[in-house]
Structure formats: structure tokens, C-alpha cells
Design an enzyme around this catalytic site. Structure first.
Site, PDB file in Angstrom:
ATOM      1  N   GLU B  39       0.853  -1.192   0.000  1.00 49.63           N
ATOM      2  CA  GLU B  39       0.000   0.000   0.000  1.00 49.63           C
ATOM      3  C   GLU B  39       0.892   1.246   0.000  1.00 49.63           C
ATOM      4  O   GLU B  39       1.901   1.301   0.712  1.00 49.63           O
ATOM      5  CB  GLU B  39      -0.841  -0.044   1.281  1.00 49.63           C
ATOM      6  CG  GLU B  39      -1.786   1.117   1.506  1.00 49.63           C
ATOM      7  CD  GLU B  39      -2.518   0.969   2.855  1.00 49.63           C
ATOM      8  OE1 GLU B  39      -2.103   0.120   3.689  1.00 49.63           O
ATOM      9  OE2 GLU B  39      -3.490   1.708   3.077  1.00 49.63           O
ATOM     10  N   LYS B 111      -9.454   2.507  -1.891  1.00 46.42           N
ATOM     11  CA  LYS B 111      -9.690   1.828  -0.600  1.00 46.42           C
ATOM     12  C   LYS B 111     -11.038   2.224  -0.006  1.00 46.42           C
ATOM     13  O   LYS B 111     -11.311   3.401   0.221  1.00 46.42           O
ATOM     14  CB  LYS B 111      -8.549   2.175   0.361  1.00 46.42           C
ATOM     15  CG  LYS B 111      -8.503   1.325   1.619  1.00 46.42           C
ATOM     16  CD  LYS B 111      -7.234   1.665   2.441  1.00 46.42           C
ATOM     17  CE  LYS B 111      -7.067   0.785   3.651  1.00 46.42           C
ATOM     18  NZ  LYS B 111      -5.814   1.100   4.396  1.00 46.42           N
ATOM     19  N   CYS B 144      -5.079  -3.513   2.525  1.00 44.87           N
ATOM     20  CA  CYS B 144      -4.780  -3.539   3.958  1.00 44.87           C
ATOM     21  C   CYS B 144      -6.010  -3.735   4.838  1.00 44.87           C
ATOM     22  O   CYS B 144      -6.549  -4.833   4.910  1.00 44.87           O
ATOM     23  CB  CYS B 144      -4.025  -2.274   4.340  1.00 44.87           C
ATOM     24  SG  CYS B 144      -3.090  -2.460   5.907  1.00 44.87           S
ATOM     25  N   VAL B 171      -0.167  -2.148  10.562  1.00 45.52           N
ATOM     26  CA  VAL B 171       0.400  -1.680  11.834  1.00 45.52           C
ATOM     27  C   VAL B 171      -0.227  -2.392  13.029  1.00 45.52           C
ATOM     28  O   VAL B 171       0.305  -2.323  14.130  1.00 45.52           O
ATOM     29  CB  VAL B 171       0.239  -0.153  12.010  1.00 45.52           C
ATOM     30  CG1 VAL B 171       0.992   0.578  10.900  1.00 45.52           C
ATOM     31  CG2 VAL B 171      -1.226   0.259  12.034  1.00 45.52           C
TER      32      VAL B 171
END
Lengths: 276, 276
Positions: B39, B111, B144, B171
Site C-alpha cells: 500500500e 480503498k 490492507c 500496523v
């Protein structure tokens, strides 16, 4: 707070009374407010045919297993979710989960996604995925192979379930790990009660994998069973944690859903036609 | 057979040309037919505000990054899925994935589920989840945090995707493990290309977790990246395996779906109202 327990059993095939007796000590122990038992915990799993199964299937709520569990719930001051073979009207047979407490049977769920040989024995579930108030929490019901369909847990979570009770007789790998995903994607508690042992009938042999578990909305495994023997376990949870759908300070998993972008309601035929 | 590759990078913040140069050796290596990049691979992840981001966002397909990748796809005889910051019409900014081969950009995905700080920088995606023919397979795109919403992968699989290409800047924990569930529940291949390293801006610090991976329809991890350094990997797959939706000899994961039993299209508001 809710003490959420699972009982991982090794059922005696075709002997509901023995299987109820086996869970009696746990149900009367006072260790949990809500106990979850495996799929078909009272009967065992493999049957020759529907007639063979029908001999041990019972009506709900008036069959002996349901009544015995209600009686134990009264004495143990607990609620129970248990997998049973249900004899319905007109000779129909369902792989069901019943939710009950000392006041009686509160909900019945009939397995929507039948696994492998179950298709020869059971009728597919004809009732909605239920969410009910039980032991002070909003509890949703699904059974074993329903894990493989994300729509099952999603339907329960969107209907308000804080806890997904998941009676299981797991024979394939991956379910236990996948329940972490189910908990995380919905920010709910999940409790999977799986059995152990093996069964054989004719050419069929199945081995059940234990590993019963409670998973929290953050994906943490709060209680984990052994893979090879009967056991029980309890996790103390706050069901209200499941009402907080925040994945980050600014992300709410439910508010962030964008149903207008999803295309998941078409049947398999149209999906296949598009794909090929 | 399709050689399906991921490139796990450590982007130079704000320097698309440097980041394209970093992936050039892999794209020209001839080792994969389809390469997936992280990404926002060309720009890095954290920006002060939309104006800061807009300085490095590029139009698609005519921006320098998209054009450079197409040129590399020609020379490397490969296809590419890459995450880029897209500058759309009217000042809109999207966290996008582009799918391209030597013939040009074939599809753009913007996204749909924006994560945390991205909500301050990007506009939410306004295009359907795409499935396209690429490198001889039917490839679906998601980015993601879309992993957390089972509807994303489900939408792609039902639309015929054999491979889900998943550029990522992960993350939080759990995504890599959850991609096993995404592959299993849909019986598709997934390829997650994640970045490594850390970024800091003001009060914000994010650490990316690597662990790029290819997962097969049976849940096996076919290629797995390190957690702490740039790397690349390739798995040789037969995309047609993803057309076989059998979970057992008698269970077809798509034919067994029962959309009439699912209640997942209501908005969050109605779900909340029901749940509380």
C-alpha cells in the site's frame, strides 16, 4: 461480569442420559454463569442413516435431554447452550443448539450449514440465527461448520450478540484459529465448545480435535482447552466490551461498514456465471 | 501455472522515483508473472495533512509512477498490483491500488475502508471492488484494513476472483493470520504485500510489520516474508484450484451459502438499535 465456560466432552454414542450425567458436575459446580457444550453432545456424531439417528433424536423443549439440562440449570444457577439432535415435526431432524436457563428453553437454533455426512442425516436449518438475552448477556448461536461462512457470525454480531456460543464437533483444522478472526472482525466474544475422541461407522472415521476456547473482541484467547481429552474452562468477561466496536480511536467496525459496496447476496449460480 | 510474487519494501518517504527504482530489480528479474507491492509503496504512509499528501499524489493512469510501472512491466514481462496515492478529479485523494501489465493500467481500486489517520487524508473509495483478468488469472483487489471486513474478500471471491491481491501497510497485529481465514472461507489464493520500517509525523509513530505472504485456498501459507526487512518471495500456484470450492467431497462453499438466512445488509444504525 460473566463467567463464560466451555465443557469439552467425550460423548458416549447413543446414550443421552450418560452424556447428561457426564456434564452434571460442571453444571452444578457454580464455576460459570453460562456453560457451552459441544455439538450433538447428547448423542454422538455418526449415524448409519436417518432412522438410526431418529432413535436418539428428541423433541425440544420437551425431550428428556432438554428437560434434564433445565433441571440442572435450576440447581446449578446457570445458563446452558448445548448441541442436540432435535426431532421436529413431520419426521424432520435438525442438528440444533438449545439455549436455556432455569426458566426453560429460551431459544433453538437449527444448523444452517450442514457438514459432509450431516447432509444425509439432518434437514437444513429453517430458523434465523438467534440472539437472546441469557445470563445477563446478549448471546448468539451458531454451530461448528457455520464458522466457515463469515455471514453467520456477522449476522449474529449485527443483531447485537455480545457473545457467540459455538457448540462444535470439529474434524477439520483451522476452525479454532479462525475463531480469532471471527471475534476480531465483529469485536465479539466467542466461545467454542468442541468434543474429543473418534467415531467410526462403516467406512467413515472421524477424529475430533478439542481445543475448545474463548476469544475476546481484541482477538486474545482467554481460555484454551487441550486437544486430546475431556476438560472444562472458564473465562471471566465483561460482555459490554463487545458493545465497543472501535478498532482504533477513530474506526468503528460497524459504522465503517459500507454495505453499498458489498455484493454478497447473489446466489452461487450468478457468482459462478460471472466468474467463469 | 502462475508465479505469484510479493515485494516487501521500506519506502523512502515522499520520493516516488526512488521507490520505483527500488522495486525495479525484482520487476525485471523474471521471477514472477504477477508482483504485488505494498500500500502507498511509492509515497510512504504518514502525511501532515491533505495538502502535504497532495504534493506526492499522482493521477492514474497518467502519473509518473503508473507510467514507470507499466514500462517496467513491459520490460519485465510481468503484471503488477501496486498501492499508490491517487490524485483524482476535483482535488480528491484516494488510497488506491492499481493493476497493470505491459498493455497499461487495467484496473483501479480506491480503498473502501480507511484506517485511522487515513480518514484525515483520503476520500473513501467510490468504485466497486474490482476483479480483472491479469497474468492469466482472475485477480481481485483490496487494500490492507479491508481485511477486517469479511465482506471485502467475499465480494471479490463471489465475483470470481481466484487471487486476491492485497497491498498493505499493516500496523496492527492479526492481519497476517486472518488472511488464512480469508483464503479458507472463500477458497481463494491471497497475496499480501506488506511494508516494513517505521514512520513518524508529529505525535504519530507507526511501525509496519512485514510478514508478506501468499496463502492457498486450503489455508496453507505458500510463501512467508520476514517481519523486519525488505524482501521478496514467489509462490507458484495454479489459479484454477480456486475454482474448486469444495470444502469436503459433498460441501461446496459457495453452493452451500444460504443468503436468505443472512442479515448483513442493514446499516450500523439499525444494527445498534436492535442490539441495545
Amino acid at each position: 461480569m460473566l463467567r463464560l465456560g466451555w465443557i469439552q466432552t467425550l460423548p458416549v454414542h447413543g446414550d443421552p442420559a450418560a452424556n447428561v450425567a457426564a456434564v452434571e458436575p460442571a453444571l452444578l459446580s457454580g464455576e460459570a454463569d453460562l456453560w457451552v457444550l459441544p455439538e450433538l453432545f447428547s448423542t454422538g456424531y455418526l449415524f448409519d442413516d436417518r432412522a438410526d439417528l431418529a432413535r436418539v433424536a428428541e423433541p425440544v423443549p420437551d425431550g428428556p435431554t432438554a428437560r434434564a439440562l433445565v433441571s440442572l440449570a435450576v440447581r446449578g444457577r446457570c445458563a446452558v447452550v448445548a448441541g442436540v439432535a432435535e426431532r421436529g415435526d413431520d419426521g424432520r431432524l435438525f442438528n440444533s443448539a438449545i439455549a436455556l436457563d432455569g426458566g426453560g428453553v429460551r431459544a433453538v437454533y437449527r444448523k444452517v450449514h450442514l457438514f459432509d455426512l450431516e447432509r444425509r442425516l439432518f434437514d437444513p436449518g429453517d430458523l434465523p440465527f438467534p440472539v437472546l438475552g441469557l445470563a445477563g448477556a446478549r448471546v448468539g448461536l451458531m454451530i461448528c461448520y457455520d464458522w466457515r461462512f463469515p455471514e453467520a457470525a456477522r449476522t449474529l454480531a449485527l443483531a447485537g450478540a455480545q457473545v457467540i456460543a459455538h457448540p462444535s464437533d470439529i474434524v477439520q483444522p483451522h476452525c479454532q484459529a479462525a475463531m480469532v478472526t471471527r471475534a476480531l472482525e465483529n469485536r465479539v466474544f466467542t466461545v467454542t465448545a468442541n468434543r474429543v475422541g473418534t467415531e467410526e461407522r462403516g467406512d467413515h472415521r472421524v477424529e475430533f480435535t478439542g481445543g475448545s476456547r474463548v476469544v475476546g473482541p481484541d482477538g486474545r484467547v482467554l481460555s484454551d482447552g487441550p486437544v486430546d481429552r475431556p476438560a472444562s474452562g472458564v473465562a471471566e468477561i465483561d460482555p459490554a466490551e463487545a458493545d465497543d466496536k472501535r478498532a482504533t480511536a477513530t474506526n468503528d467496525l460497524f459504522a465503517d461498514r459500507r454495505p453499498e459496496m458489498y455484493r454478497i447476496d447473489q446466489g452461487a449460480a450468478s457468482a459462478r456465471a460471472r466468474g467463469t
